[in-house]
Design a protein around this motif. Structure first.
Motif, mmCIF file in Angstrom:
data_model
loop_
_atom_site.group_PDB
_atom_site.id
_atom_site.type_symbol
_atom_site.label_atom_id
_atom_site.label_comp_id
_atom_site.label_asym_id
_atom_site.label_seq_id
_atom_site.Cartn_x
_atom_site.Cartn_y
_atom_site.Cartn_z
ATOM 1 N N MET A 82 0.811 -1.220 0.000
ATOM 2 C CA MET A 82 0.000 0.000 0.000
ATOM 3 C C MET A 82 0.846 1.272 0.000
ATOM 4 O O MET A 82 0.569 2.195 -0.764
ATOM 5 C CB MET A 82 -0.965 0.004 1.190
ATOM 6 C CG MET A 82 -1.958 -1.166 1.204
ATOM 7 S SD MET A 82 -3.013 -1.277 -0.280
ATOM 8 C CE MET A 82 -2.184 -2.532 -1.239
ATOM 9 N N GLU A 85 2.522 1.782 -3.313
ATOM 10 C CA GLU A 85 1.552 2.246 -4.312
ATOM 11 C C GLU A 85 1.186 3.709 -4.081
ATOM 12 O O GLU A 85 0.991 4.456 -5.047
ATOM 13 C CB GLU A 85 0.326 1.343 -4.318
ATOM 14 C CG GLU A 85 0.630 -0.028 -4.889
ATOM 15 C CD GLU A 85 -0.545 -0.979 -4.908
ATOM 16 O OE1 GLU A 85 -1.674 -0.575 -4.532
ATOM 17 O OE2 GLU A 85 -0.341 -2.138 -5.312
ATOM 18 N N HIS A 86 1.092 4.156 -2.830
ATOM 19 C CA HIS A 86 0.851 5.580 -2.568
ATOM 20 C C HIS A 86 1.981 6.408 -3.176
ATOM 21 O O HIS A 86 1.727 7.429 -3.828
ATOM 22 C CB HIS A 86 0.761 5.849 -1.068
ATOM 23 C CG HIS A 86 -0.525 5.406 -0.439
ATOM 24 N ND1 HIS A 86 -0.809 5.657 0.889
ATOM 25 C CD2 HIS A 86 -1.597 4.730 -0.927
ATOM 26 C CE1 HIS A 86 -2.002 5.156 1.186
ATOM 27 N NE2 HIS A 86 -2.495 4.586 0.095
ATOM 28 N N HIS A 129 -5.575 -0.267 -6.764
ATOM 29 C CA HIS A 129 -5.226 0.008 -5.368
ATOM 30 C C HIS A 129 -6.490 0.095 -4.502
ATOM 31 O O HIS A 129 -6.549 -0.511 -3.430
ATOM 32 C CB HIS A 129 -4.431 1.321 -5.316
ATOM 33 C CG HIS A 129 -4.044 1.748 -3.943
ATOM 34 N ND1 HIS A 129 -2.960 1.218 -3.273
ATOM 35 C CD2 HIS A 129 -4.595 2.666 -3.113
ATOM 36 C CE1 HIS A 129 -2.869 1.801 -2.076
ATOM 37 N NE2 HIS A 129 -3.841 2.678 -1.970
ATOM 38 N N LYS A 132 -7.990 -3.346 -3.881
ATOM 39 C CA LYS A 132 -7.236 -4.110 -2.876
ATOM 40 C C LYS A 132 -7.542 -3.614 -1.469
ATOM 41 O O LYS A 132 -7.728 -4.425 -0.552
ATOM 42 C CB LYS A 132 -5.727 -4.009 -3.133
ATOM 43 C CG LYS A 132 -5.250 -4.857 -4.276
ATOM 44 C CD LYS A 132 -3.734 -4.842 -4.360
ATOM 45 C CE LYS A 132 -3.291 -3.817 -5.358
ATOM 46 N NZ LYS A 132 -1.849 -3.807 -5.592
ATOM 47 N N GLU A 133 -7.576 -2.298 -1.298
ATOM 48 C CA GLU A 133 -7.863 -1.772 0.039
ATOM 49 C C GLU A 133 -9.281 -2.136 0.474
ATOM 50 O O GLU A 133 -9.483 -2.618 1.591
ATOM 51 C CB GLU A 133 -7.667 -0.255 0.076
ATOM 52 C CG GLU A 133 -6.210 0.138 0.098
ATOM 53 C CD GLU A 133 -5.990 1.632 0.205
ATOM 54 O OE1 GLU A 133 -4.868 2.015 0.567
ATOM 55 O OE2 GLU A 133 -6.916 2.427 -0.083
#
Length: 185
Positions: A82, A85-86, A129, A132-133
């Protein structure tokens, strides 16, 4: 609305902006005239709402608690997924901002391509993303974080939301989103 529900609601708003970015990218592809100012508003929304507001709360509150309280598996997902990806999203937005500046000075096909590559990269990354979250990370946190941690995250999130400056920025960005939707969708 609890913190996880709020984060998911923010994801809906971010996806709405991704729809705008997608449509604006199609306009860039099909037209010689590009509204750089509108694309700059999209960049500002992404930086202020998606990154500062939304990712900020994830990173400072939820992800921090997950790594601290859940250790190994959470650490791998958060730090190895995560957060990377951010950062990758921030890179794509920076690339988009630079491409817009370059296009404004030199409206070449090459600079047009740079806009499309950066916008498309960001859109693709964020859609995956968010999925997934919503489907994995948030569910894992809700199921496994101790109640005391969830309460602390809730308090921190509520304080962030209640802050006058944060609330004003959020409302402003949501108004910009609405205006861009009306124009592009």
């Amino acid at each position: 609305m609890n913190n996880i529900e709020l984060l998911k609601k923010e994801h809906e708003n971010i996806q709405r902006m991704l729809d705008v970015v997608h449509k604006a990218s199609l306009d860039v592809l099909q037209n010689d005239k590009i509204d750089v100012d509108d694309l700059k508003k999209m960049v500002a929304f992404i930086r202020r709402y998606a990154d500062k507001t939304h990712h900020g709360k994830e990173e400072k509150y939820l992800f921090k608690a997950m790594v601290k309280d859940l250790g190994g598996p959470a650490e791998k997902v958060i730090q190895g997924g995560m957060l990377i990806e951010h950062d990758l999203g921030r890179l794509y937005v920076s690339d988009l901002d630079e491409a817009l500046d370059s296009f404004k000075e030199d409206p070449s096909v090459e600079n047009k391509l740079a806009i499309l590559v950066a916008a498309g990269s960001y859109e693709h990354l964020l859609r995956r993303h968010i999925q997934k979250e919503n489907e994995t990370v948030f569910t894992f946190g809700e199921k496994h974080l101790p109640e005391k941690s969830m309460e602390r995250i809730e308090e921190q999130s509520q304080a962030f939301e209640a802050d006058v400056e944060n609330a004003a920025e959020r409302e402003y960005q949501l108004q910009v989103l609405k205006e861009l939707e009306e124009k592009y969708l």
